[in-house]
Design an enzyme around this catalytic site. Sequence first.
Site, PDB file in Angstrom:
ATOM      1  N   HIS A   1      -1.167   2.139  -8.316  1.00  0.00           N
ATOM      2  CA  HIS A   1      -0.297   2.119  -7.134  1.00  0.00           C
ATOM      3  C   HIS A   1       1.150   1.738  -7.438  1.00  0.00           C
ATOM      4  O   HIS A   1       1.987   1.766  -6.543  1.00  0.00           O
ATOM      5  CB  HIS A   1      -0.848   1.170  -6.069  1.00  0.00           C
ATOM      6  CG  HIS A   1      -0.625  -0.283  -6.397  1.00  0.00           C
ATOM      7  ND1 HIS A   1      -1.402  -0.943  -7.304  1.00  0.00           N
ATOM      8  CD2 HIS A   1       0.306  -1.158  -5.981  1.00  0.00           C
ATOM      9  CE1 HIS A   1      -0.969  -2.185  -7.404  1.00  0.00           C
ATOM     10  NE2 HIS A   1       0.074  -2.353  -6.626  1.00  0.00           N
TER      11      HIS A   1
HETATM   12  C1  UD1 Z   1       2.514  -4.360  -2.456  1.00  0.00           C
HETATM   13  C2  UD1 Z   1       3.221  -5.277  -3.442  1.00  0.00           C
HETATM   14  C3  UD1 Z   1       2.571  -5.152  -4.812  1.00  0.00           C
HETATM   15  C4  UD1 Z   1       1.077  -5.348  -4.741  1.00  0.00           C
HETATM   16  C5  UD1 Z   1       0.493  -4.379  -3.728  1.00  0.00           C
HETATM   17  C6  UD1 Z   1      -1.003  -4.547  -3.614  1.00  0.00           C
HETATM   18  C7  UD1 Z   1       5.625  -5.592  -3.036  1.00  0.00           C
HETATM   19  C8  UD1 Z   1       6.976  -5.286  -3.525  1.00  0.00           C
HETATM   20  N1  UD1 Z   1       4.621  -4.919  -3.608  1.00  0.00           N
HETATM   21  O1  UD1 Z   1       2.803  -3.026  -2.880  1.00  0.00           O
HETATM   22  O2  UD1 Z   1       3.119  -6.157  -5.647  1.00  0.00           O
HETATM   23  O3  UD1 Z   1       0.502  -5.142  -6.004  1.00  0.00           O
HETATM   24  O4  UD1 Z   1       1.127  -4.602  -2.464  1.00  0.00           O
HETATM   25  O5  UD1 Z   1      -1.589  -3.707  -2.709  1.00  0.00           O
HETATM   26  O6  UD1 Z   1       5.485  -6.415  -2.154  1.00  0.00           O
HETATM   27  N2  UD1 Z   1       0.396   1.043   3.441  1.00  0.00           N
HETATM   28  C9  UD1 Z   1      -0.563   1.390   4.358  1.00  0.00           C
HETATM   29  N3  UD1 Z   1      -1.337   0.422   4.897  1.00  0.00           N
HETATM   30  C10 UD1 Z   1      -1.205  -0.884   4.574  1.00  0.00           C
HETATM   31  C11 UD1 Z   1      -0.226  -1.236   3.634  1.00  0.00           C
HETATM   32  C12 UD1 Z   1       0.561  -0.261   3.074  1.00  0.00           C
HETATM   33  O7  UD1 Z   1      -0.744   2.550   4.691  1.00  0.00           O
HETATM   34  O8  UD1 Z   1      -1.953  -1.726   5.114  1.00  0.00           O
HETATM   35  C13 UD1 Z   1       1.220   2.093   2.823  1.00  0.00           C
HETATM   36  C14 UD1 Z   1       2.503   2.340   3.558  1.00  0.00           C
HETATM   37  O9  UD1 Z   1       2.655   3.722   3.663  1.00  0.00           O
HETATM   38  C15 UD1 Z   1       3.588   1.793   2.648  1.00  0.00           C
HETATM   39  C16 UD1 Z   1       2.950   1.806   1.278  1.00  0.00           C
HETATM   40  O10 UD1 Z   1       1.535   1.718   1.498  1.00  0.00           O
HETATM   41  O11 UD1 Z   1       4.747   2.534   2.687  1.00  0.00           O
HETATM   42  C17 UD1 Z   1       3.402   0.677   0.420  1.00  0.00           C
HETATM   43  O12 UD1 Z   1       3.142  -0.604   1.018  1.00  0.00           O
HETATM   44  P1  UD1 Z   1       4.013  -1.899   0.630  1.00  0.00           P
HETATM   45  O13 UD1 Z   1       3.437  -3.112   1.210  1.00  0.00           O
HETATM   46  O14 UD1 Z   1       5.444  -1.630   0.889  1.00  0.00           O
HETATM   47  O15 UD1 Z   1       3.886  -1.986  -0.956  1.00  0.00           O
HETATM   48  P2  UD1 Z   1       2.623  -1.791  -1.888  1.00  0.00           P
HETATM   49  O16 UD1 Z   1       2.846  -0.579  -2.685  1.00  0.00           O
HETATM   50  O17 UD1 Z   1       1.347  -1.921  -1.137  1.00  0.00           O
END
Ligand code: UD1
Length: 367
Positions: free
Chosen positions: A208
């Site tokens: 991811h």
């Molecule tokens: C975040 C953390 C990362 C961690 C990861 C674990 C930061 C910078 N990154 O990354 O260190 O390893 O979480 O999972 O904080 N999304 C959903 N549903 C959710 C959450 C996210 O659909 O419940 C999707 C959204 O489209 C979003 C993307 O995932 O744009 C990324 O989510 P985000 O929390 O921004 O960062 P992660 O890549 O999950």
Amino acid sequence: MRILHIAHVVGARPNFMKIAPILAACAELPSLRSTLVHTGQHYDGAMSQLFFDQLRIPRPDVNLEVGSASHAQQTAAVLQRFEPVLLERRPDLVLVVGDVNSTLACSLAAVKLGIPVAHVEAGLRSFDRSMPEEINRLVTDAIAELLFVTEKSAIENLEREGVDPARVHFVGNVMIDTLLAHRAAAAASDVVERLGVRAGEYAVLTLHRPANVDAPAALRGILEPLSDLSRTMPIIFPVHPRTREALAVHAPLLSAGHGIRLVDPLGYLDFVRLMGQSRLVLTDSGGIQEETTILGVACVTIRENTERPVTVTNGTNRLAGTTSEGIRKTIVEVLKAPTVVVPPPPLWDGRAATRIAEILASWGRDR
Ligand code: UD1
């Protein structure tokens, strides 16, 4: 008796397994009072609520419901929404875990109001400032008052950055507290049977990191050697929401051989059992490098660096890099070599959270 009121912060999936034992250990000490704040960075049931249920984390007292956005927007939303919570509830200390955007934003909001911060999992460094997590770690450690560390490399890193050693406490690893506490429950999961694979004859994959999944060429380079591996054994791939879309253009690579099988994100107990029974785990996650070390399962880390070097020296982790050749070569080596049993990293013994709670109670008394 003077009570120390702690506001504990969680935001994203890897925070939940860290906070669970800390809240439980704090609840044992009458001089500590806890408030739990969920920023809502992760909000899907499968990324959040399921973990609260399985790990028996109390319902958050506050949910900031920030959701997904760009880094600046997400961080800003947490800052704006956390400040009034701090003003209203007036905790004596804010405790943050890990390295996600919520960790950084809540630390910043707290110190600006003169509220000290405790950082659990401090001092880890990948020395790669293109990783958002590295920036979050550096800034959080620079402004936190209490730094709880999981491994010796972190003590050295903080020392090199000029941190007063009196602020640093080597306590062990709360993620491993949770793993050890839930191993028996995980053993009862039927995930391996449900997925129709056989113990020791499949691989588990997670990907991811933005650097790995956001650019199609980079993702292709990673998937090619994995597609080759899938001719030998099935690969189960619980897909993080951010990765799912990026995979669509690579469908042919996913369907070769036994296939790289995409499944929805799994709950904690299913995932621990799935890892534990696998032949090897391939990942770009931080926490999984630690969990496989304790489970004794070979881990191939699809990154150029790791902020958790103890998992290589005292564990089962190998850094493969992110090129097709590097990944292919490392997989071959791992499949040839028997998994060597080494003593676990110091203090990864299931008692890290107890140590943290005791240090917090004593810090509260001395203030
Ligand atoms: C975040 C953390 C990362 C961690 C990861 C674990 C930061 C910078 N990154 O990354 O260190 O390893 O979480 O999972 O904080 N999304 C959903 N549903 C959710 C959450 C996210 O659909 O419940 C999707 C959204 O489209 C979003 C993307 O995932 O744009 C990324 O989510 P985000 O929390 O921004 O960062 P992660 O890549 O999950």
